[in-house]
Scaffold this motif. Structure first.
Motif, short mmCIF file in Angstrom:
data_model
loop_
_atom_site.label_atom_id
_atom_site.label_comp_id
_atom_site.label_asym_id
_atom_site.label_seq_id
_atom_site.Cartn_x
_atom_site.Cartn_y
_atom_site.Cartn_z
N PHE A 100 4.66 -20.68 5.76
CA PHE A 100 5.31 -20.23 6.99
C PHE A 100 5.23 -18.71 7.11
CE2 PHE A 100 8.69 -18.97 9.81
CZ PHE A 100 8.76 -19.98 10.77
N VAL A 101 5.51 -18.01 6.03
CA VAL A 101 5.53 -16.53 6.07
C VAL A 101 4.12 -15.96 6.21
CG1 VAL A 101 6.04 -14.44 4.75
CG2 VAL A 101 7.72 -16.30 4.85
N TRP A 102 3.20 -16.44 5.37
CA TRP A 102 1.87 -15.81 5.30
C TRP A 102 0.79 -16.60 6.04
CZ3 TRP A 102 2.39 -11.10 3.93
CH2 TRP A 102 3.28 -10.71 2.92
N GLY A 103 1.14 -17.77 6.59
CA GLY A 103 0.12 -18.65 7.12
C GLY A 103 -0.44 -18.24 8.46
N ARG A 104 -1.11 -17.11 8.48
CA ARG A 104 -1.71 -16.64 9.73
C ARG A 104 -3.01 -17.39 10.02
NH1 ARG A 104 -0.51 -10.29 8.63
NH2 ARG A 104 -0.50 -10.98 6.46
N ASN A 105 -3.56 -17.97 8.98
CA ASN A 105 -4.72 -18.85 9.15
C ASN A 105 -5.86 -18.20 9.92
OD1 ASN A 105 -3.19 -21.17 8.05
ND2 ASN A 105 -2.02 -20.91 9.93
N ALA A 112 2.75 -11.66 9.75
CA ALA A 112 3.56 -12.36 8.76
C ALA A 112 4.94 -12.60 9.35
CB ALA A 112 3.66 -11.53 7.49
N ALA A 113 5.54 -13.74 9.05
CA ALA A 113 6.87 -14.06 9.57
C ALA A 113 7.92 -13.32 8.76
CB ALA A 113 7.11 -15.57 9.51
N GLU A 114 8.84 -12.69 9.44
CA GLU A 114 9.87 -11.90 8.77
C GLU A 114 11.16 -12.67 8.54
OE1 GLU A 114 9.33 -8.95 11.84
OE2 GLU A 114 8.96 -7.46 10.28
N GLY A 263 11.33 -7.04 3.91
CA GLY A 263 11.49 -8.29 3.22
C GLY A 263 11.54 -9.43 4.21
N VAL A 264 12.30 -10.48 3.88
CA VAL A 264 12.39 -11.66 4.73
C VAL A 264 13.85 -12.08 4.87
CG1 VAL A 264 11.86 -14.14 4.84
CG2 VAL A 264 10.06 -12.51 4.20
N LEU A 265 14.23 -12.47 6.07
CA LEU A 265 15.57 -13.01 6.33
C LEU A 265 15.56 -14.51 6.10
CD1 LEU A 265 16.88 -11.26 9.57
CD2 LEU A 265 18.02 -11.30 7.36
N ASP A 469 9.43 -15.61 14.91
CA ASP A 469 8.93 -15.28 13.59
C ASP A 469 9.12 -13.82 13.23
OD1 ASP A 469 8.09 -17.86 13.42
OD2 ASP A 469 6.08 -17.41 14.18
N SER A 470 9.20 -12.93 14.24
CA SER A 470 9.25 -11.50 13.99
C SER A 470 10.47 -10.88 14.65
CB SER A 470 7.98 -10.81 14.50
OG SER A 470 6.85 -11.34 13.86
N LEU A 471 10.91 -9.78 14.11
CA LEU A 471 12.04 -9.06 14.67
C LEU A 471 11.62 -8.25 15.88
CD1 LEU A 471 13.67 -7.65 11.44
CD2 LEU A 471 14.42 -9.58 12.79
#
Length: 549
Positions: A100-105, A112-114, A263-265, A469-471
């Motif tokens: 989910f975070v890094w799966g930009r494919n 990247a998802a934050e 980081g990640v929430l 996914d992003s802020l």
């Protein structure tokens, strides 16, 4: 006082032998489970997880993984029935979370998802707390609990050529092999773990022959580890590892350059539902920063370090190995724990190990005196110059052979990092990556941002739940009269900071904001754990070499 070892001076009554199984360690498989990992969670309640994992690689390849994860319900972990099921739950949630975070494919505009949605973050944190480790991909998730035996009737079921992985991010043979090399090492080193405990008993009994035999058994395990590490090149291609696999193993600490400056929430954890965009600093404090998967997270190497008395110091600092006087002093203090290794990174990596394994390292450090024993027994000067038939000389040679094998292993590790990471990062991909278009690369007025928020939902709505996914852009990036705020600093690497305005999460999606990228000759190439990989490994290797007696 004589230089000879005096067994009568030991306080032997305080010694209590360790039992591997008390620490969830298998006498036959080492830090791996004694039996094969569970292939599916038994309660149909967990089918939403299992159904995603049934088609995990297809979803990831088709850019559907985030969509599928968002549709998952938030499941309770109370229906997991065993340690093995908790291990499987942690493993599959780890794969889903990092996908989910890094799966930009390959989607150039997708950052990247934050944040992680509650469907992952809540049960992931719960399983991590049960297993007593951090909720992030770790060595245990991808190597210890992610294997299967192909032929149970094989002469050596745990031979690397008889093992397969359950899951990979890339669906590639290269990634499976990368994990299986470590998995096979863990299994082959059970012999060495048993030998460490036997050597400790030999020290207690002042039995040179028993200590020597145990050291030879440890050396046997270390030779197996060296041979297996050399096999990495057989089926794991450096290009595939660096450009297709490695990013998924990264954590969210020291990852500003890869698109995660804060980081990640974890949605639904740490009161993430109660913040407001009016209090940006409060929100920033709720981000979690964890290192990613790293070889430093296997308790195996730290156990061998403790057994052989190999000490490591903060990167860039020099330290001294114990002297004869130090050895004599420590041998009188039975039950007094050895201070933890001075390298703070290695100490922190124990938080990424299951609780039982971490406690084993701590308890082992409190009773293991193998190096001190060898130092004292072999302290006479004449033993250093010959007399190869003397049992004390043979014991010292066996000890040094173990240290040499540890150094050899670390030499091989440095070569792999150089070939699989440094060379790839310096040379760049053989196929050019598409340009990433920044979401926002300029300062915009607050009014315009608020108008945009009103027209299009963002990841966060004031007083609401996570939705994307992003802020939104960092409020500290708007024009402001507060001179102090304009001079804020943010951490850019371990122990370092840079006095520049903090970039927003949206700005972190600029060109090349990812872990797998080409770097210039002056740039530091970080490991997935967030460290300067090559500097750290070289110092660890040199400290190992200096431990010889």
């Amino acid at each position: 006082m004589s230089n000879h070892f005096q067994p009568r001076s030991l306080k032997r009554s305080r010694y209590v032998p360790l039992n591997l199984e008390d620490y969830d360690i298998s006498p036959t498989n080492g830090f791996l489970p004694s039996g094969q990992p569970v292939r599916r969670l038994s309660d149909p309640y967990y089918e939403p997880w299992e159904q995603i994992m049934d088609r995990f690689n297809q979803y990831l390849l088709a850019h559907h993984i985030r969509r599928q994860v968002r549709k998952m319900p938030v499941l309770d972990t109370s229906k997991l029935t065993s340690q093995a099921e908790y291990q499987r739950a942690f493993m599959i949630l780890s794969f889903m979370a990092h996908a989910f975070v890094w799966g930009r494919n390959g989607a150039a505009s997708e950052p990247a998802a934050e944040f992680l949605p509650a469907s992952i973050s809540i049960p992931w944190v719960a399983t991590a707390e049960y297993l007593q480790l951090n909720p992030v991909v770790c060595c245990a998730a991808v190597c210890h609990w992610n294997w299967q035996i192909l032929d149970p009737g094989a002469k050596d079921p745990m031979d690397i050529d008889n093992l397969g992985t359950l899951y990979t991010f890339s669906g590639s043979m290269d990634e499976s092999w990368f994990y299986l090399v470590t998995t096979a090492m863990e299994a082959k080193s059970a012999r060495g773990l048993n030998a460490i405990l036997d050597a400790i008993i030999g020290v207690e009994d002042n039995n040179i022959a028993r200590v020597t035999h145990a050291l030879n058994e440890i050396a046997h395990s270390l030779r197996d580890c060296n041979r297996l590490l050399e096999r990495m090149y057989e089926r794991c291609d450096p290009y595939v590892f660096y450009w297709k696999i490695r990013e998924f193993l990264a954590g969210w600490e020291n990852m500003a350059e890869a698109g995660l400056p804060y980081g990640v929430l974890y949605e639904g954890v740490d009161d993430t539902d109660t913040f407001s965009l009016d209090n940006w600093q409060s929100l920033i404090r709720r981000f979690r920063k964890y290192a990613g998967g790293s070889a430093a997270q296997t308790p195996l190497l730290q156990a061998f370090d403790i057994a052989l008395g190999i000490k490591h110091y903060p990167t860039g600092e020099k330290g001294l190995q114990s002297s004869v006087d130090d050895a004599r002093r420590r041998l009188q203090q039975r039950g007094v724990p050895e201070p933890p290794t001075a390298n703070s990174y290695l100490v922190r990596m124990r938080d990424y190990m299951p609780g039982g394994h971490r406690r084993f390292l701590e308890d082992l450090a409190s009773i293991c005196r193998i190096r001190e024993y060898v130092l004292l027994v072999c302290s006479d000067a004449f033993l250093q110059v010959g007399n190869e038939q003397d049992p004390r000389v043979v014991m010292r040679q066996s000890y040094n052979a173990c240290v040499d094998l540890m150094k050899s292993f670390r030499d091989k590790h440095i070569m792999i990092v150089t070939r699989y990471i440094l060379a790839q990062a310096k040379n760049g991909p053989s196929i050019s990556a598409p340009t990433v278009t920044p979401v926002s690369s300029h300062i915009i007025p607050r009014a315009a941002h608020e108008q945009a928020m009103a027209q299009k939902p963002t990841a966060f709505q004031p007083g609401g739940r996570l939705g994307g996914d992003s802020l939104p852009a960092d409020p500290t990036m708007y024009p402001q009269t507060n001179a102090h705020a304009a001079k804020q600093t943010i951490s850019v690497s371990a122990g370092q900071s840079s006095s520049h305005q903090p970039s927003s999460p949206a700005q972190s999606t600029a060109k090349n904001a990812r872990l797998a990228r080409k770097v210039d000759d002056e740039s530091v190439v970080r490991g997935t754990g967030g460290t300067d990989a090559i500097q750290f490994l070289k110092q660890v290797r040199n400290e190992t070499a200096h431990t010889r007696i």
